[in-house]
Motif scaffolding. Structure first.
Motif, PDB file in Angstrom:
ATOM      1  N   ARG A 198     134.242  29.702  16.899  1.00 34.56           N
ATOM      2  CA  ARG A 198     135.628  30.197  16.846  1.00 34.56           C
ATOM      3  C   ARG A 198     135.668  31.416  15.945  1.00 34.56           C
ATOM      4  NH1 ARG A 198     136.279  27.816  20.595  1.00 34.56           N
ATOM      5  NH2 ARG A 198     137.793  26.279  21.247  1.00 34.56           N
ATOM      6  N   ARG A 199     136.157  32.504  16.496  1.00 39.02           N
ATOM      7  CA  ARG A 199     136.220  33.727  15.715  1.00 39.02           C
ATOM      8  C   ARG A 199     137.568  34.411  15.918  1.00 39.02           C
ATOM      9  NH1 ARG A 199     132.369  36.280  14.954  1.00 39.02           N
ATOM     10  NH2 ARG A 199     130.698  34.802  14.668  1.00 39.02           N
ATOM     11  N   HIS A 202     137.370  37.169  20.591  1.00 37.77           N
ATOM     12  CA  HIS A 202     136.394  36.599  21.508  1.00 37.77           C
ATOM     13  C   HIS A 202     136.692  37.139  22.895  1.00 37.77           C
ATOM     14  CE1 HIS A 202     139.827  33.898  22.236  1.00 37.77           C
ATOM     15  NE2 HIS A 202     139.276  33.582  23.391  1.00 37.77           N
ATOM     16  N   TYR A 352     152.685  25.724  28.002  1.00 39.66           N
ATOM     17  CA  TYR A 352     153.112  25.977  29.386  1.00 39.66           C
ATOM     18  C   TYR A 352     152.520  25.071  30.466  1.00 39.66           C
ATOM     19  CZ  TYR A 352     149.052  29.196  28.872  1.00 39.66           C
ATOM     20  OH  TYR A 352     147.838  29.755  28.588  1.00 39.66           O
ATOM     21  N   TYR A 353     151.554  24.217  30.115  1.00 38.85           N
ATOM     22  CA  TYR A 353     150.950  23.394  31.176  1.00 38.85           C
ATOM     23  C   TYR A 353     151.937  22.352  31.684  1.00 38.85           C
ATOM     24  CZ  TYR A 353     146.522  25.527  29.868  1.00 38.85           C
ATOM     25  OH  TYR A 353     145.524  26.441  29.616  1.00 38.85           O
ATOM     26  N   ILE A 370     134.402  24.218  25.116  1.00 38.25           N
ATOM     27  CA  ILE A 370     133.684  25.329  25.758  1.00 38.25           C
ATOM     28  C   ILE A 370     134.663  26.126  26.622  1.00 38.25           C
ATOM     29  CG2 ILE A 370     131.747  25.948  27.274  1.00 38.25           C
ATOM     30  CD1 ILE A 370     130.656  23.057  26.754  1.00 38.25           C
ATOM     31  N   GLY A 372     138.823  25.647  28.798  1.00 37.17           N
ATOM     32  CA  GLY A 372     139.999  24.798  28.985  1.00 37.17           C
ATOM     33  C   GLY A 372     140.987  25.443  29.934  1.00 37.17           C
ATOM     34  N   PHE A 393     141.868  28.652  34.217  1.00 37.34           N
ATOM     35  CA  PHE A 393     141.172  28.253  32.988  1.00 37.34           C
ATOM     36  C   PHE A 393     140.715  29.479  32.209  1.00 37.34           C
ATOM     37  CE2 PHE A 393     137.649  28.571  36.092  1.00 37.34           C
ATOM     38  CZ  PHE A 393     136.741  29.360  35.392  1.00 37.34           C
ATOM     39  N   GLY A 394     140.457  29.245  30.931  1.00 44.38           N
ATOM     40  CA  GLY A 394     139.867  30.256  30.053  1.00 44.38           C
ATOM     41  C   GLY A 394     138.539  29.705  29.544  1.00 44.38           C
ATOM     42  N   PHE A 395     137.541  30.579  29.490  1.00 42.50           N
ATOM     43  CA  PHE A 395     136.189  30.153  29.112  1.00 42.50           C
ATOM     44  C   PHE A 395     135.666  31.206  28.141  1.00 42.50           C
ATOM     45  CE2 PHE A 395     132.451  27.750  31.086  1.00 42.50           C
ATOM     46  CZ  PHE A 395     131.511  28.203  30.172  1.00 42.50           C
TER      47      PHE A 395
END
Ligand code: HAM
Length: 503
Positions: A198-199, A202, A352-353, A370, A372, A393-395
């Motif tokens: 986590r930075r 990214h 928002y989901y 990794i 979501g 999704f975001g990866f």
């Protein structure tokens, strides 16, 4: 190396010889019979004896050094304190070796997306702040890099790509061809507390489907994630895709009389259950008017371990049960059911989901998520537009690299070229440049040696670059419209007419 020590293939008779051809317009003249000679790397070309000739002033290192020195004096830079060479905390520099890895990773992301028929989009990293201001108390909003620009506009560096995608879909309006399948790879900024993977900046690979209301969209998205994992050498034993559905929590909340408008907030708070003590979660829920008893119900539902158990709790008519059941059925059809696990504790911290939610985790449980994503059918409506079913999704680029490193399967892509071209005489530099142009036009990757270098250096250099060929432009061969080509894999060399250099 002494700049005066230049290597030339043949005798001094060619020094300063008129250049038969120049630029890219090279035409061959008569060549010496291209007999194949087996040689070891480092050996000189046939008839190519190292000779000493004076270097042109412009190529002398020492004079270049002097220029730099005097430039420094003229600008008064000597003695001033060195700047901090580190990038801002939580951000990264990408040196060429890092870029090679990043390009490999992004190449895999893009290849999977294209394999699934998705088209790429992008949007500015800087967006209007309003795009990211949501009132559900999400961490992502609290971590926003936001400021006022010189025109007094509130702007923010995007922390995610989804709101930008929604903006683009709204901008297209009726002209948008639906269903749409889009992907993006973009930099995101979050003022995070830094941990492994986590930075503060990214890159995120996103795949989203617009206009498909059924879980067929989520099943396809999960298939793409699995395809990526397989491409990079991970298996279902390394990674799990934990799947749930916001409608599980919604059904539980409805039982406890939680009003619909509080639901998004409840999700954001419940998502913190694995990060903060239960009492704190109860306190936060109480602050928005949700009774502590709700937490018992929520925890009970989050503890379920199978869709069947969920069916028993919510009843056969439950939408959550139906959607999850269908998703697992599709996963079986695709052949990736082994990678999935129903886990109602996956709630996701984004407001928002509205339906399916999922997260990719390392099975060893050592790393953060990794990837979501999930279904978010009401985001466009929240932006004042017409509602449209959406899922995606975001990866991120950070956790996956950590995982591949841990597994010992992180590739180390090398910087390579096809050809290295070396003029063996300063006067032959225009000829060598023309040869480089000719080869590059033919699609070959060519490193042209720009300074006077020894033959030994040229060999080492070509080897380091993984070059297939070393092309030596020497005076006598050039007179005949040829160059000496050393095949570095076969340890062979021959004289080749310029016109035959590129297939
Ligand atoms: P997210 O879970 O906030 O979802 O982020 C998605 C992924 O981005 C994470 O699983 C992680 O791989 C990576 N990531 C997030 N924050 C960081 C960070 N500070 N440092 C490194 N990597 C990070 C979203 O952003 C949603 N917009 C995903 C989505 C797209 N949902 C639907 N479409």
């Amino acid at each position: 190396m002494l700049p005066s020590q230049l290597l030339r293939p043949t005798g001094a008779q060619h020094q300063g010889a008129r250049q038969p051809f120049s630029g890219g317009a090279l035409a061959p003249r008569r060549c010496v019979d291209g007999a194949r000679v087996r040689r070891s790397p480092g050996a000189a070309a046939p008839g190519a004896s190292p000779a000493v000739s004076p270097a042109p002033k412009s190529e002398s290192r020492s004079s270049a050094g002097k220029i730099a020195e005097s430039a420094g004096k003229a600008s008064g830079s000597r003695g001033s304190a060195m700047i901090d060479t580190q990038p801002p905390r939580g951000t990264r520099d990408f040196f060429p070796e890092d870029m090679r890895l990043r390009n490999w990773l992004f190449g895999e992301f893009a290849a999977v997306s294209q394999g699934f028929g998705f088209e790429q989009f992008d949007a500015p990293v800087l967006e209007s702040e309003e795009l990211f201001v949501r009132k559900a108390g999400e961490e992502i909003t609290e971590q926003l890099y936001n400021f006022e620009d010189k025109g007094q506009r509130r702007v923010a560096l995007r922390p995610e790509l989804t709101p930008s995608l929604a903006r683009l879909v709204l901008q297209k309006g009726k002209a948008m061809q639906l269903p749409a399948k889009w992907f993006a790879i973009g930099q995101c900024w979050r003022y995070e507390r830094m941990t492994r993977g986590r930075r503060r900046e990214h890159y995120q690979w996103n795949m989203d489907v617009v206009g498909v209301p059924g879980v067929e969209a989520e099943a396809e998205l999960l298939a793409a994630i699995v395809a990526f994992f397989e491409r990079v050498g991970l298996t279902a034993e390394d990674v799990v895709l934990k799947v749930s559905n916001r409608k599980v929590l919604q059904a539980v909340c409805a039982r406890y009389g939680v009003p619909d408008e509080s639901f998004a907030r409840v999700c954001v708070i419940v998502d913190k259950l694995d990060k903060m003590p239960r009492e704190k979660v109860e306190e936060e829920l109480a602050a928005i008017g949700v009774p502590p008893a709700t937490v018992d119900g929520v925890l009970g539902a989050l503890g379920l371990r199978s869709v069947e158990e969920l069916g028993a709790l919510l009843g056969p008519e439950s939408e959550a049960v139906a959607e999850l059941g269908r998703l697992f059925e599709l996963a079986e059809g695709y052949g990736y059911k082994d990678w999935l696990s129903f886990d109602p504790s996956v709630v996701r911290g984004l407001a928002y989901y509205t339906g399916t939610v999922f997260e990719g985790r390392d099975r060893a449980g050592k790393l953060r998520a990794i990837c979501g994503g999930g279904r978010y059918d009401r985001l466009l409506a929240a932006f004042g537009g017409e509602a449209q079913p959406m899922a995606g999704f975001g990866f991120g680029d950070a956790v996956i690299v950590e995982l591949l490193k841990d597994k010992g399967i992180l590739p180390a892509p090398a910087h390579t070229v096809d050809d290295v071209v070396v003029p063996l005489d300063a006067a032959l530099r225009p000829a060598a440049s023309g040869i480089a142009t000719r080869l590059r036009r033919a699609g070959r990757r060519v490193d042209l040696v720009l300074e006077a270098k020894k033959m030994k250096w040229a060999f080492k250099h070509a080897e380091k670059l993984g070059a297939k060929r070393l092309l030596l432009v020497g005076a006598s061969e050039w007179e005949r419209g040829c160059v000496v080509v050393k095949d570095l894999a076969a340890f062979e060399q021959k004289e080749v007419p310029v016109a035959e250099l590129a297939p």
